[in-house]
Motif scaffolding. Structure first.
Motif, PDB file in Angstrom:
ATOM      1  N   MET A   1      -5.571  28.107  18.441  1.00  0.00           N
ATOM      2  CA  MET A   1      -5.574  27.351  16.977  1.00  0.00           C
ATOM      3  C   MET A   1      -4.888  26.011  17.085  1.00  0.00           C
ATOM      4  SD  MET A   1      -4.692  29.996  14.123  1.00  0.00           S
ATOM      5  CE  MET A   1      -5.323  29.548  12.419  1.00  0.00           C
ATOM      6  N   SER A   2      -5.674  25.117  16.695  1.00  0.00           N
ATOM      7  CA  SER A   2      -4.958  23.630  16.784  1.00  0.00           C
ATOM      8  C   SER A   2      -4.525  23.288  15.278  1.00  0.00           C
ATOM      9  CB  SER A   2      -5.854  22.711  17.420  1.00  0.00           C
ATOM     10  OG  SER A   2      -6.921  22.420  16.382  1.00  0.00           O
ATOM     11  N   LYS A   3      -3.271  22.630  15.153  1.00  0.00           N
ATOM     12  CA  LYS A   3      -2.819  22.052  13.942  1.00  0.00           C
ATOM     13  C   LYS A   3      -3.495  21.028  13.594  1.00  0.00           C
ATOM     14  CE  LYS A   3       1.921  23.481  15.130  1.00  0.00           C
ATOM     15  NZ  LYS A   3       3.287  22.880  15.097  1.00  0.00           N
ATOM     16  N   ALA A   4      -3.542  20.851  12.132  1.00  0.00           N
ATOM     17  CA  ALA A   4      -4.263  19.525  11.496  1.00  0.00           C
ATOM     18  C   ALA A   4      -3.305  18.324  12.164  1.00  0.00           C
ATOM     19  CB  ALA A   4      -4.128  19.488  10.136  1.00  0.00           C
ATOM     20  N   PRO A   5      -3.949  17.301  12.396  1.00  0.00           N
ATOM     21  CA  PRO A   5      -3.136  16.292  12.721  1.00  0.00           C
ATOM     22  C   PRO A   5      -2.173  15.740  11.711  1.00  0.00           C
ATOM     23  CG  PRO A   5      -5.251  15.416  12.288  1.00  0.00           C
ATOM     24  CD  PRO A   5      -5.450  16.907  12.121  1.00  0.00           C
ATOM     25  N   THR A   6      -1.024  15.466  12.008  1.00  0.00           N
ATOM     26  CA  THR A   6       0.186  14.860  11.069  1.00  0.00           C
ATOM     27  C   THR A   6      -0.095  13.306  10.916  1.00  0.00           C
ATOM     28  OG1 THR A   6       1.854  14.605  13.076  1.00  0.00           O
ATOM     29  CG2 THR A   6       1.857  16.629  11.926  1.00  0.00           C
ATOM     30  N   LYS A   7       0.058  13.067   9.813  1.00  0.00           N
ATOM     31  CA  LYS A   7       0.138  11.724   9.257  1.00  0.00           C
ATOM     32  C   LYS A   7       1.333  11.014   9.766  1.00  0.00           C
ATOM     33  CE  LYS A   7      -2.519  12.371   5.213  1.00  0.00           C
ATOM     34  NZ  LYS A   7      -2.842  12.191   3.703  1.00  0.00           N
ATOM     35  N   THR A   8       1.135   9.822  10.484  1.00  0.00           N
ATOM     36  CA  THR A   8       2.323   8.898  10.938  1.00  0.00           C
ATOM     37  C   THR A   8       2.544   7.854   9.736  1.00  0.00           C
ATOM     38  OG1 THR A   8       0.659   7.681  12.436  1.00  0.00           O
ATOM     39  CG2 THR A   8       1.991   9.599  13.252  1.00  0.00           C
ATOM     40  N   ARG A   9       1.684   7.648   9.030  1.00  0.00           N
ATOM     41  CA  ARG A   9       1.829   6.301   8.058  1.00  0.00           C
ATOM     42  C   ARG A   9       2.014   7.278   6.509  1.00  0.00           C
ATOM     43  NH1 ARG A   9      -0.787   1.168   9.607  1.00  0.00           N
ATOM     44  NH2 ARG A   9      -0.931   1.245  11.661  1.00  0.00           N
ATOM     45  N   ALA A  10       2.840   6.310   5.796  1.00  0.00           N
ATOM     46  CA  ALA A  10       2.826   6.706   4.481  1.00  0.00           C
ATOM     47  C   ALA A  10       1.710   6.670   3.710  1.00  0.00           C
ATOM     48  CB  ALA A  10       4.162   5.740   3.935  1.00  0.00           C
ATOM     49  N   ASN A  11       1.596   7.123   2.775  1.00  0.00           N
ATOM     50  CA  ASN A  11       0.332   7.097   1.700  1.00  0.00           C
ATOM     51  C   ASN A  11       0.611   6.007   0.874  1.00  0.00           C
ATOM     52  OD1 ASN A  11      -2.018   7.563   0.782  1.00  0.00           O
ATOM     53  ND2 ASN A  11      -1.509   9.507  -0.270  1.00  0.00           N
ATOM     54  N   ILE A  12       0.168   4.923   1.202  1.00  0.00           N
ATOM     55  CA  ILE A  12       0.616   3.589   0.349  1.00  0.00           C
ATOM     56  C   ILE A  12      -0.676   3.058  -0.104  1.00  0.00           C
ATOM     57  CG2 ILE A  12       1.201   1.449  -0.045  1.00  0.00           C
ATOM     58  CD1 ILE A  12       3.532   2.004   2.224  1.00  0.00           C
ATOM     59  N   PRO A  13      -0.818   2.875  -1.468  1.00  0.00           N
ATOM     60  CA  PRO A  13      -2.346   2.633  -2.105  1.00  0.00           C
ATOM     61  C   PRO A  13      -2.355   0.996  -1.875  1.00  0.00           C
ATOM     62  CG  PRO A  13      -0.687   3.175  -4.008  1.00  0.00           C
ATOM     63  CD  PRO A  13      -0.072   3.518  -2.697  1.00  0.00           C
ATOM     64  N   PRO A  14      -3.452   0.568  -1.862  1.00  0.00           N
ATOM     65  CA  PRO A  14      -3.768  -0.988  -1.769  1.00  0.00           C
ATOM     66  C   PRO A  14      -3.019  -1.772  -2.615  1.00  0.00           C
ATOM     67  CG  PRO A  14      -6.030   0.180  -2.091  1.00  0.00           C
ATOM     68  CD  PRO A  14      -4.902   1.074  -2.043  1.00  0.00           C
ATOM     69  N   ALA A  15      -2.553  -3.109  -2.281  1.00  0.00           N
ATOM     70  CA  ALA A  15      -2.024  -3.743  -3.471  1.00  0.00           C
ATOM     71  C   ALA A  15      -3.149  -4.151  -4.431  1.00  0.00           C
ATOM     72  CB  ALA A  15      -1.485  -5.047  -2.746  1.00  0.00           C
ATOM     73  N   PRO A  16      -2.681  -4.431  -5.562  1.00  0.00           N
ATOM     74  CA  PRO A  16      -3.456  -4.591  -6.622  1.00  0.00           C
ATOM     75  C   PRO A  16      -3.782  -6.063  -6.514  1.00  0.00           C
ATOM     76  CG  PRO A  16      -1.367  -4.100  -7.638  1.00  0.00           C
ATOM     77  CD  PRO A  16      -1.509  -3.681  -6.436  1.00  0.00           C
ATOM     78  N   SER A  17      -5.023  -6.468  -7.017  1.00  0.00           N
ATOM     79  CA  SER A  17      -5.491  -8.087  -6.772  1.00  0.00           C
ATOM     80  C   SER A  17      -4.817  -8.887  -7.827  1.00  0.00           C
ATOM     81  CB  SER A  17      -6.815  -8.203  -6.898  1.00  0.00           C
ATOM     82  OG  SER A  17      -7.413  -7.603  -8.222  1.00  0.00           O
ATOM     83  N   HIS A  18      -4.382  -8.411  -8.978  1.00  0.00           N
ATOM     84  CA  HIS A  18      -3.661  -9.094 -10.038  1.00  0.00           C
ATOM     85  C   HIS A  18      -2.670  -8.309 -10.617  1.00  0.00           C
ATOM     86  CE1 HIS A  18      -7.511 -11.293  -9.796  1.00  0.00           C
ATOM     87  NE2 HIS A  18      -6.846 -12.313 -10.265  1.00  0.00           N
ATOM     88  N   VAL A  19      -1.359  -8.569 -10.111  1.00  0.00           N
ATOM     89  CA  VAL A  19      -0.170  -7.984 -10.709  1.00  0.00           C
ATOM     90  C   VAL A  19       0.503  -8.848 -11.847  1.00  0.00           C
ATOM     91  CG1 VAL A  19       2.083  -7.248  -9.996  1.00  0.00           C
ATOM     92  CG2 VAL A  19       0.275  -7.036  -8.446  1.00  0.00           C
ATOM     93  N   LYS A  20       0.378  -8.235 -12.776  1.00  0.00           N
ATOM     94  CA  LYS A  20       1.243  -9.081 -14.083  1.00  0.00           C
ATOM     95  C   LYS A  20       2.672  -8.590 -14.311  1.00  0.00           C
ATOM     96  CE  LYS A  20      -2.981  -9.512 -16.695  1.00  0.00           C
ATOM     97  NZ  LYS A  20      -3.606  -9.381 -17.914  1.00  0.00           N
TER      98      LYS A  20
END
Length: 89
Positions: A1-20
């Motif tokens: 049985m193989s393990k699911a690959p571990t995430k090495t990067r944080a789950n960061i959403p893309p930056a919004p195009s217009h930040v108010k």
């Protein structure tokens, strides 16, 4: 049985195009302070003197509270003092 690959990067959403920024919403409000009058053609004279730190702090707090410059508060107070002295004779 193989393990699911571990995430090495944080789950960061893309930056919004217009930040108010919240503070920018108030830019459309009318200012309650007067613009500096150094461009009005009036001759101005520099004054330089020392005041007690407590007096300066109280003047500064009043300036913020009443949305007036420290110069305007000081000038209004001196004008009233002169008028009171002139009435007394």
């Amino acid at each position: 049985m193989s393990k699911a690959p571990t995430k090495t990067r944080a789950n960061i959403p893309p930056a919004p195009s217009h930040v108010k920024a919240k503070f920018l919403g108030q830019l459309n409000e009318a200012s309650t302070m007067q613009a500096p009058d150094h461009m009005s053609g009036k001759k101005l004279q520099d004054m330089s003197f020392k005041v007690d730190l407590d007096f300066h702090d109280r003047l500064k707090l009043a300036s913020v509270k009443y949305r007036m410059s420290m110069k305007d508060i000081f000038q209004e107070a001196v004008d009233q003092w002169i008028e009171a002295k002139q009435r007394k004779g």
